[in-house]
Design a protein around this motif. Structure first.
Motif, mmCIF file in Angstrom:
data_model
loop_
_atom_site.group_PDB
_atom_site.id
_atom_site.type_symbol
_atom_site.label_atom_id
_atom_site.label_comp_id
_atom_site.label_asym_id
_atom_site.label_seq_id
_atom_site.Cartn_x
_atom_site.Cartn_y
_atom_site.Cartn_z
ATOM 1 N N CYS A 16 68.546 18.921 38.188
ATOM 2 C CA CYS A 16 68.068 18.501 39.493
ATOM 3 C C CYS A 16 68.156 18.144 40.996
ATOM 4 O O CYS A 16 70.169 18.008 40.520
ATOM 5 N N CYS A 52 72.883 18.255 32.705
ATOM 6 C CA CYS A 52 71.631 18.578 32.638
ATOM 7 C C CYS A 52 70.959 18.601 30.908
ATOM 8 O O CYS A 52 71.673 19.000 30.415
ATOM 9 N N CYS A 86 73.859 13.150 33.012
ATOM 10 C CA CYS A 86 72.963 13.583 32.202
ATOM 11 C C CYS A 86 73.809 13.457 30.532
ATOM 12 O O CYS A 86 72.880 12.651 29.139
HETATM 13 FE FE1 F3S Z 1 67.886 15.304 36.717
HETATM 14 FE FE2 F3S Z 1 68.492 16.660 33.841
HETATM 15 FE FE3 F3S Z 1 69.191 14.722 34.458
HETATM 16 S S1 F3S Z 1 66.932 16.813 35.171
HETATM 17 S S2 F3S Z 1 67.889 13.139 36.123
HETATM 18 S S3 F3S Z 1 70.044 15.814 35.799
HETATM 19 S S4 F3S Z 1 68.122 15.431 32.511
#
Ligand code: F3S
Ligand code: SAH
Ligand code: SF4
Length: 441
Positions: A16, A52, A86
């Protein structure tokens, strides 16, 4: 021991906007060590992957990209390869990297960018350093950031999430909510104004929680303060429906620089599913919010997110989602099939749907929303808007792309010198994902 000064870095970012912003912070740190950015792995001395894990697909993409860096490491063993973000804050991620990609030098989780410099030092001494976990965001807030996205910049205002929606991995990999002190945010936006930026997007998993942990100022107060900075356009995301207050709706309506645009993820149109998702609002409450927003700001752009195929979602539940889509008429929506995330309650729920059924529902929802988006775009033909030109369009480098106040993508023909400028246009044609306009005035 090699020096990093004058060498190049390459950062591959998944996920994101928050990750995009954090990669800019990583870039800021590398720039402060005298390094320069490059767009390919081939000539990079430091290669970083910002990962992510929101859905299975995101993870698979990251694993693939990390694997591809093996060749570079074989060519030049002095290359430093790091993986963070993440995915690395999940339990066992460290060990998995070690097993699959033993050539990786550095692993760290989230809220730990202040550790990047010392970890690079250790890697230069030939050490393999792995500390995937959730760090303390506080230390990250004041780090140098390398904004390189004129005319528009991301500014993070709150880290983490306390909501624990039952399907979502974010609270586990990003930790609890931590608001960035208002003084840092104001200072950063003022600097961006001085550098000629025209737009900022304030980022948080749930911006409406801003200030609740510090007692500093509420999100509405922050918006009012930033409205005084002279930044022409202020956007923000994401708002959780359970916390969107009348005060905030009024603030958006009243602040001159705050764009009339709200991203308000609904996830489902069925109360049973919303309850199982632990979203803490009902369909009726959501529809009431939409009514309030449109009452105060009839022209407000409204976008959303959906998950289809949540465990035990019946055909009737799904029809309720389609019904809500038709009722609200969102400008656009991000739509996903449920992807079980290890460690979340939803991954253990009974009533899992088959991949085929999830895909069928997703395709049907996308088709319904696509028609609505097209209708909305058609209704805009003939209107005059101010568009902030961002870059050349994906289709042709003779075409420019920008955004109107409501966040819609507008394409137009024009000279490259317009990039970064706010120009008046008239919309002349509707497309599925954007509108086409001509310059006026
Ligand atoms: Fe964003 Fe993916 Fe982390 S949507 S908050 S990068 S798990
Ligand atoms: N904090 C934001 C969004 C976070 S993730 C919010 O609360 O709205 C962005 C979107 O990804 C979510 O809105 C949701 O629609 C989707 N998403 C999150 N977890 C998912 C999962 N396990 N499977 C499918 N989609 C998911
Ligand atoms: Fe995930 Fe829900 Fe937090 Fe958004 S509010 S990040 S969907 S837990």
């Amino acid at each position: 021991m090699i020096t990093l000064e004058g060498k190049k870095y390459y950062i591959h970012t998944f996920g994101c906007q928050m990750n995009v912003r954090e990669s800019e912070t990583a870039a800021g740190i590398l720039q402060s060590l005298g390094m320069q950015a490059t767009q390919t792995m081939e000539d990079a001395h430091v290669i970083l992957f910002n990962t992510c894990c929101i859905r299975d697909l995101a993870e698979r993409k990251a694993w693939g990209a990390i694997g591809a860096s093996r060749t570079r490491k074989q060519e030049d063993p002095q290359t430093i390869i790091g993986v963070f973000g993440c995915m690395m804050a999940q339990e066992g991620a460290n060990q998995e990297v070690k097993k699959r990609f033993p050539f990786v030098d550095i692993v760290f989780g989230t809220n730990s960018l202040h550790e990047l410099k010392p970890l690079l030092e250790q890697a230069r001494r030939g050490m393999r350093v792995r500390k995937g976990q959730v760090g303390d965001a506080q230390e990250e807030f004041a780090l140098p950031v390398f904004h390189n996205s004129k005319p528009s910049a991301f500014v993070n205002i709150i880290h983490g999430c306390n909501n624990f929606c039952s399907y979502c991995i974010v609270p586990y990999v990003r930790g609890r909510e931590k608001s960035r002190p208002m003084t840092y945010i104001v200072q950063e936006v003022e600097e961006l104004v001085a550098q000629g930026y025209q737009e900022v997007t304030l980022l948080g998993q749930n911006v409406n929680s801003y200030g609740k942990d510090t007692g500093d100022a509420s999100f509405a107060e922050l918006l009012r303060r930033l409205d005084q900075t002279g930044m022409p356009r202020i956007r923000f995301m994401t708002s959780h429906p359970k916390d969107l207050t009348e005060e905030l709706i009024d603030t958006i309506a009243d602040c001159k620089s705050v764009c009339k645009q709200i991203h308000l993820p609904v996830q489902s149109g069925s109360n049973a599913v919303l309850k199982a998702m632990n979203r803490k609002y009902t369909r009726e409450h959501y529809l009431h919010l939409i009514e309030r927003i449109r009452y105060r700001m009839p022209e407000c752009g409204i976008t959303t997110d959906f998950i289809v195929g949540f465990p035990s979602e019946t055909e009737a539940d799904f029809q309720q989602t389609l019904d809500l889509v038709r009722q609200v008429r969102f400008d656009t929506a991000f739509m996903f099939a449920f992807s079980p995330r290890k460690g979340t309650p939803a991954a253990r729920m009974e009533g899992a749907l088959s991949a085929e059924e999830k895909q069928r529902r997703l395709a049907e929802l996308i088709a319904v929303q696509r028609e609505i988006t097209m209708d909305v775009h058609k209704s805009l033909v003939g209107r005059e808007e101010m568009v902030l030109i961002e870059h050349t369009s994906r289709r042709s480098d003779k075409q420019l792309t920008g955004k109107d106040e409501r966040g819609r993508t507008v394409n137009l023909n024009g000279d490259l010198s317009l990039i970064g400028q706010m120009v008046p246009v008239r919309i002349v044609r509707a497309n599925a994902n954007s509108v086409f306009a001509e310059r006026i005035g």
